[in-house]
Design a protein around this motif. Structure first.
Motif, PDB file in Angstrom:
ATOM      1  N   CYS A 153       0.810  -1.227   0.000  1.00  0.00           N
ATOM      2  CA  CYS A 153       0.000   0.000   0.000  1.00  0.00           C
ATOM      3  C   CYS A 153       0.837   1.267   0.000  1.00  0.00           C
ATOM      4  N   CYS A 154       1.993   1.235   0.639  1.00  0.00           N
ATOM      5  CA  CYS A 154       2.668   2.503   0.930  1.00  0.00           C
ATOM      6  C   CYS A 154       4.122   2.529   0.499  1.00  0.00           C
ATOM      7  N   GLY A 155       4.458   1.799  -0.563  1.00  0.00           N
ATOM      8  CA  GLY A 155       5.798   1.872  -1.109  1.00  0.00           C
ATOM      9  C   GLY A 155       6.742   0.832  -0.541  1.00  0.00           C
ATOM     10  N   PRO A 156       8.002   0.828  -1.020  1.00  0.00           N
ATOM     11  CA  PRO A 156       8.943  -0.248  -0.700  1.00  0.00           C
ATOM     12  C   PRO A 156       9.803   0.002   0.525  1.00  0.00           C
ATOM     13  N   SER A 157       9.287   0.733   1.505  1.00  0.00           N
ATOM     14  CA  SER A 157      10.072   1.025   2.694  1.00  0.00           C
ATOM     15  C   SER A 157       9.792   0.004   3.784  1.00  0.00           C
ATOM     16  N   SER A 158      10.665  -0.029   4.793  1.00  0.00           N
ATOM     17  CA  SER A 158      10.511  -0.910   5.937  1.00  0.00           C
ATOM     18  C   SER A 158      10.931  -0.158   7.184  1.00  0.00           C
ATOM     19  N   ARG A 159      10.389  -0.575   8.333  1.00  0.00           N
ATOM     20  CA  ARG A 159      10.675   0.159   9.570  1.00  0.00           C
ATOM     21  C   ARG A 159      11.814  -0.434  10.373  1.00  0.00           C
ATOM     22  N   GLY A 160      12.443  -1.504   9.857  1.00  0.00           N
ATOM     23  CA  GLY A 160      13.633  -1.961  10.554  1.00  0.00           C
ATOM     24  C   GLY A 160      13.804  -3.458  10.564  1.00  0.00           C
ATOM     25  N   ILE A 161      14.856  -3.897  11.237  1.00  0.00           N
ATOM     26  CA  ILE A 161      15.264  -5.289  11.317  1.00  0.00           C
ATOM     27  C   ILE A 161      15.366  -5.700  12.778  1.00  0.00           C
ATOM     28  N   ALA A 162      15.636  -6.974  13.012  1.00  0.00           N
ATOM     29  CA  ALA A 162      15.799  -7.503  14.369  1.00  0.00           C
ATOM     30  C   ALA A 162      17.116  -8.252  14.462  1.00  0.00           C
ATOM     31  N   ALA A 163      17.607  -8.435  15.685  1.00  0.00           N
ATOM     32  CA  ALA A 163      18.873  -9.139  15.914  1.00  0.00           C
ATOM     33  C   ALA A 163      18.688 -10.171  17.015  1.00  0.00           C
ATOM     34  N   TRP A 164      19.423 -11.309  16.864  1.00  0.00           N
ATOM     35  CA  TRP A 164      19.405 -12.336  17.906  1.00  0.00           C
ATOM     36  C   TRP A 164      20.545 -13.309  17.650  1.00  0.00           C
ATOM     37  N   GLY A 219       4.276  -9.537  11.642  1.00  0.00           N
ATOM     38  CA  GLY A 219       2.934  -9.341  11.116  1.00  0.00           C
ATOM     39  C   GLY A 219       3.006  -9.014   9.644  1.00  0.00           C
ATOM     40  N   ASN A 220       1.997  -8.301   9.151  1.00  0.00           N
ATOM     41  CA  ASN A 220       1.953  -7.950   7.738  1.00  0.00           C
ATOM     42  C   ASN A 220       0.962  -6.827   7.517  1.00  0.00           C
ATOM     43  N   GLY A 221       0.966  -6.279   6.309  1.00  0.00           N
ATOM     44  CA  GLY A 221       0.004  -5.269   5.908  1.00  0.00           C
ATOM     45  C   GLY A 221      -0.835  -5.776   4.761  1.00  0.00           C
ATOM     46  N   GLY A 222      -1.735  -4.906   4.286  1.00  0.00           N
ATOM     47  CA  GLY A 222      -2.563  -5.256   3.144  1.00  0.00           C
ATOM     48  C   GLY A 222      -4.049  -5.156   3.387  1.00  0.00           C
ATOM     49  N   ALA A 223      -4.465  -4.677   4.579  1.00  0.00           N
ATOM     50  CA  ALA A 223      -5.894  -4.610   4.872  1.00  0.00           C
ATOM     51  C   ALA A 223      -6.626  -3.738   3.862  1.00  0.00           C
ATOM     52  N   ASP A 224      -5.996  -2.672   3.408  1.00  0.00           N
ATOM     53  CA  ASP A 224      -6.642  -1.809   2.423  1.00  0.00           C
ATOM     54  C   ASP A 224      -6.900  -2.554   1.119  1.00  0.00           C
ATOM     55  N   GLY A 467     -24.497  -0.930  -4.288  1.00  0.00           N
ATOM     56  CA  GLY A 467     -24.072  -1.356  -5.610  1.00  0.00           C
ATOM     57  C   GLY A 467     -22.882  -0.597  -6.145  1.00  0.00           C
ATOM     58  N   GLY A 468     -22.391   0.381  -5.361  1.00  0.00           N
ATOM     59  CA  GLY A 468     -21.283   1.205  -5.834  1.00  0.00           C
ATOM     60  C   GLY A 468     -19.915   0.736  -5.402  1.00  0.00           C
ATOM     61  N   PHE A 469     -19.870  -0.324  -4.597  1.00  0.00           N
ATOM     62  CA  PHE A 469     -18.579  -0.853  -4.158  1.00  0.00           C
ATOM     63  C   PHE A 469     -18.246  -2.111  -4.931  1.00  0.00           C
ATOM     64  N   ASN A 470     -17.096  -2.115  -5.582  1.00  0.00           N
ATOM     65  CA  ASN A 470     -16.612  -3.279  -6.312  1.00  0.00           C
ATOM     66  C   ASN A 470     -15.225  -3.640  -5.802  1.00  0.00           C
ATOM     67  N   PHE A 471     -15.084  -4.844  -5.256  1.00  0.00           N
ATOM     68  CA  PHE A 471     -13.795  -5.283  -4.756  1.00  0.00           C
ATOM     69  C   PHE A 471     -12.846  -5.553  -5.917  1.00  0.00           C
ATOM     70  N   VAL A 472     -11.627  -4.979  -5.823  1.00  0.00           N
ATOM     71  CA  VAL A 472     -10.610  -5.186  -6.846  1.00  0.00           C
ATOM     72  C   VAL A 472      -9.345  -5.658  -6.146  1.00  0.00           C
ATOM     73  N   HIS A 473      -8.845  -6.809  -6.578  1.00  0.00           N
ATOM     74  CA  HIS A 473      -7.650  -7.391  -5.976  1.00  0.00           C
ATOM     75  C   HIS A 473      -6.460  -6.446  -6.119  1.00  0.00           C
ATOM     76  N   HIS A 474      -5.667  -6.309  -5.038  1.00  0.00           N
ATOM     77  CA  HIS A 474      -4.455  -5.487  -5.023  1.00  0.00           C
ATOM     78  C   HIS A 474      -4.739  -4.022  -5.326  1.00  0.00           C
ATOM     79  N   ARG A 475      -5.906  -3.534  -4.901  1.00  0.00           N
ATOM     80  CA  ARG A 475      -6.181  -2.106  -4.976  1.00  0.00           C
ATOM     81  C   ARG A 475      -6.897  -1.701  -3.700  1.00  0.00           C
ATOM     82  N   SER A 476      -6.720  -0.463  -3.281  1.00  0.00           N
ATOM     83  CA  SER A 476      -7.360  -0.013  -2.057  1.00  0.00           C
ATOM     84  C   SER A 476      -8.872  -0.141  -2.187  1.00  0.00           C
TER      85      SER A 476
END
Length: 725
Positions: A153-164, A219-224, A467-476
């Protein structure tokens, strides 16, 4: 327990440690960079990120590292380091930087372990640096396909990594969870966390993974775009999946999932109606997590519904658990323990995926173990970490048209009249643009204050007609109407423009009141860092890095960096020298009144006291505002283009075509000539703009272009004269 006050060792031990570090730094040559890599305090050997070190992050061997996304499991982003403080911060200088060679937003929080800084840029490219000198040690590129810039939804950025335990963990945009060797950058294992094919598989990952006692949680995104949210945990050593927790129910006809969330779905299912599963339901956990090791609980912040409009998702019925909630689960098994829902009946694209902070607070004469969160809806919540009981909640913005208050007996919001959406456009504040978005906040146990980037950006809402809402895959798939009643919409947008504001807010979570604020000309400033040196660090929408007194908000230092950082700053220490680091790359939610906003390329910037001789390259020369072509399309085409733009383009390019990562009102003649090739065929795929030919026709692209030409003509005169659009 990893609560802020309780993570600090004995006061005398800590004071002695800090005094020792200050002495070492005072004797070190100001410009010296030789021999700087090593354990942050050269005590007890090299740092190993494990349960012991994260339970003792303020021990002498660990105090200079930044080992987890929020520094420690409590996510408070507070550092006890004091070498840089309110008395000497004016001596801060740029020690080194790395040009990240992108105009995209860079949102990641770096990690620092044992003198090595690990950073993540766009498309999940991770680089290891000598944390003192900036020398590159290795780079790992997971080779995420450029089409994911559109599929997310919001571009190819990420908020970080983890270490262990000698490994780093990357939550790649395309759903892979990747473990790499921290010493070499070589891949150790990779697991695909979601399917990438199928009708409802429009997931992506932009949040930072977390590691809790050997378990990598993502987790993940994509609810929109229409997915069913879930969180999954993997074994940090082997990549074996340990448990999976769905945040909303699936199709009841399919029966139990056979996952850790089955008992929770028994609670959630009665709160849904209609056929929500056709659209996924939403509830994605795309950013916020925290962990209490004594209670062995993982706290999950969940997101908005899919589609947004409650009417289409659930027939205007039910609370729709666990949308916009905090859900506590057992760290070992993923078993449900408790939940608190901030936004029942969610339909405003509110999310509760904003940062959570764990601490101890004295409330009502007794010490409480609490979770603090300031989600999109404009209320600041203090919640009991063991039980999920709501302790207090107050609005932190000047206008809240969603709810007048939170009822402390029921824990439910008292909705304002007209808060729910109908087919008539109305203004909501807060809106999907958020009173506080994902930008990291911080808590200082010294001042007792929470610090966050707050904003007020009303937005117009109206649900589509039947009748005005049409679900479209991979679109908000919002379920909104974007173009009806244009005169009313124009008046509402003018009101929204007038009310827009942004500020750095210091909030007292005990009294639930504002301590102080720093106003900015526009929303869009970044995450914050608090230190025991009485400092508060933030990248600003004024294209600066600014440092304030944490107790009063007085500005102590500021540097023009030709970028407006949105990421969270960090501080660390190598061989007795304290540094401050931040990713400076603007991108994210649009700003109504910002106008054309030109920046330099994104950079990783690192500062220390007394640093001299390192300067940033000059900014690119200003570009003149191109005059838009005359509008030749009819109103029906423009209206259709407005709807398609709202469904397809708004997340990256701004509501009403204002702001965003690229303001499309001000395209050059050459870009306009290439518009269909860009939008449909991916001409600029190397810049992150993949083609949309799978969901848009040439006529659709022409109508979107017509809408953009119309908007450009509406705003050109004022914008060209230097006024606000």
């Amino acid at each position: 327990m990893q609560w802020s006050k309780r993570s600090v060792p004995g006061i005398g031990v800590l004071a002695a440690c800090l005094a020792l570090l200050g002495c070492v730094a005072a004797d070190a040559p100001v410009g010296s960079t030789a021999g700087m890599v090593g354990a942050s305090t050269a005590v007890d050997g090299p740092t190993v990120v494990n349960g012991q070190s994260l339970r003792n992050i303020n021990a002498p061997a660990n105090i200079g590292d930044w080992m987890s996304h929020g520094r420690g499991w409590s996510e408070d982003r507070f550092s006890p380091l004091t070498q840089i403080n309110d008395g000497n911060v004016s001596q801060l200088g740029l020690a080194w930087f790395d040009d990240l060679a992108t105009m995209r937003g860079v949102q990641a929080t770096p990690l620092v372990v044992d003198g090595v800084l690990y950073n993540e840029s766009i498309y999940n490219i991770v680089t290891a640096y000598n944390a003192a000198t900036g020398e590159k040690l290795w780079t790992y590129d997971p080779e995420v396909g450029p089409e994911w810039a559109r599929l997310a939804c919001c571009g190819p950025s990420s908020r970080g990594i983890a270490a262990w335990n000698g490994k780093l963990y990357i939550g790649a945009l395309d759903g892979r969870l990747i473990a790499v060797d921290a010493a070499t950058g070589s891949e150790v294992w990779s697991a695909q966390t979601f399917e990438t094919e199928g009708e409802l598989n429009a997931y992506s990952i932009t949040g930072a993974p977390r590691v809790y006692d050997g378990k990598v949680v993502i987790g993940n995104g994509g609810a929109d775009y229409g997915v069913r949210g879930f969180v999954v945990a993997y074994d940090a050593e082997t990549g074996e999946q340990l448990w999976k927790f769905y945040t909303v129910p699936g199709n009841p006809a399919d029966g139990p999932d056979g996952e850790a969330s089955d008992s929770a779905m028994d609670i959630a299912l009665p709160t849904w109606a209609g056929e929500w599963w056709r659209y996924g339901g939403g509830g994605t956990a795309w950013d916020s997590f925290a962990y209490d090791p004594e209670l062995n609980l993982v706290y999950i912040g969940t997101g908005n519904g899919s589609p947004h409009m409650w009417y289409f998702r659930s027939n205007d019925e039910g609370d729709n658990l666990f949308l916009c909630s905090i859900v506590a689960v057992d760290a070992d098994t993923g078993e449900y323990k408790w939940h608190y829902q901030m936004v029942p009946e969610e339909e405003w694209d509110y999310t509760c995926t904003q940062p959570m902070i764990l601490t101890d607070l004295e409330i009502g004469g007794r010490e409480r173990q609490v979770i603090m969160q300031a989600p999109k809806n404009g209320f600041f919540y203090v919640i009991d970490g063991a039980s999920g009981e709501l302790i207090s909640a107050e609005t932190y913005v000047s206008e809240n048209t969603w709810a007048s208050r939170i009822d402390l007996e029921t824990g439910r919001p008292v909705l304002q009249p007209g808060a729910h959406n109908t087919t008539t456009p109305h203004l909501m504040s807060p809106s999907w643009l958020a009173a506080h978005s994902w930008h990291p906040m911080a808590f200082s146990p010294d001042t007792g204050l929470v610090y966050l980037s707050a904003q007020e950006q009303p937005s117009t809402y109206a649900r589509a007609e039947d009748g005005g809402f049409n679900f479209v895959h991979h679109r908000s798939n919002s379920g909104q109407s974007r173009g009806n009643m244009p005169e009313l919409r124009a008046a509402l947008q003018a009101e929204a423009n007038e009310k827009e504001k942004g500020y750095l807010l210091a909030w007292d979570p005990v009294t639930q009141s504002e301590a102080w604020r720093v106003p900015y000309a526009h929303p869009g400033s970044g995450g914050v860092l608090a230190t025991a040196g009485n400092l508060l660090v933030q990248g600003t929408i004024d294209k600066t890095l600014a440092i304030y007194r944490a107790d009063t908000g007085a500005k102590l230092w500021e540097m023009d960096i030709d970028q407006a950082p949105v990421a969270g700053p960090i501080t660390y220490m190598v061989d007795g020298v304290q540094y401050i680091a931040i990713n400076a790359g603007w991108g994210g939610s649009p700003v109504y009144n910002l106008g054309p906003f030109q920046t330099s390329t994104a950079k990783l910037l690192v500062f220390r006291l007394g640093a001299t001789g390192v300067t940033l390259p000059p900014p690119p020369p200003p570009t003149s505002l191109p005059r838009p072509p005359y509008l030749s399309a009819n109103e029906a085409q423009v209206s259709h283009g407005r709807q398609l733009y709202g469904d397809t383009c708004v997340r990256c390019h701004g509501e009403n075509a204002v702001g965003g990562v690229k303001d499309l009102r001000w395209m050059t003649q050459e870009t306009r000539a290439q518009f269909n090739d860009i939008v449909l065929h991916g001409l600029f795929i190397d810049r992150g703009m993949a083609g949309f030919s799978d969901i848009l026709s040439e006529e659709d692209a022409a109508d979107i272009h017509a809408f953009l030409i119309a908007r450009a003509n509406e705003d050109y005169t004022d914008a060209a004269a230097g006024g606000h659009p």
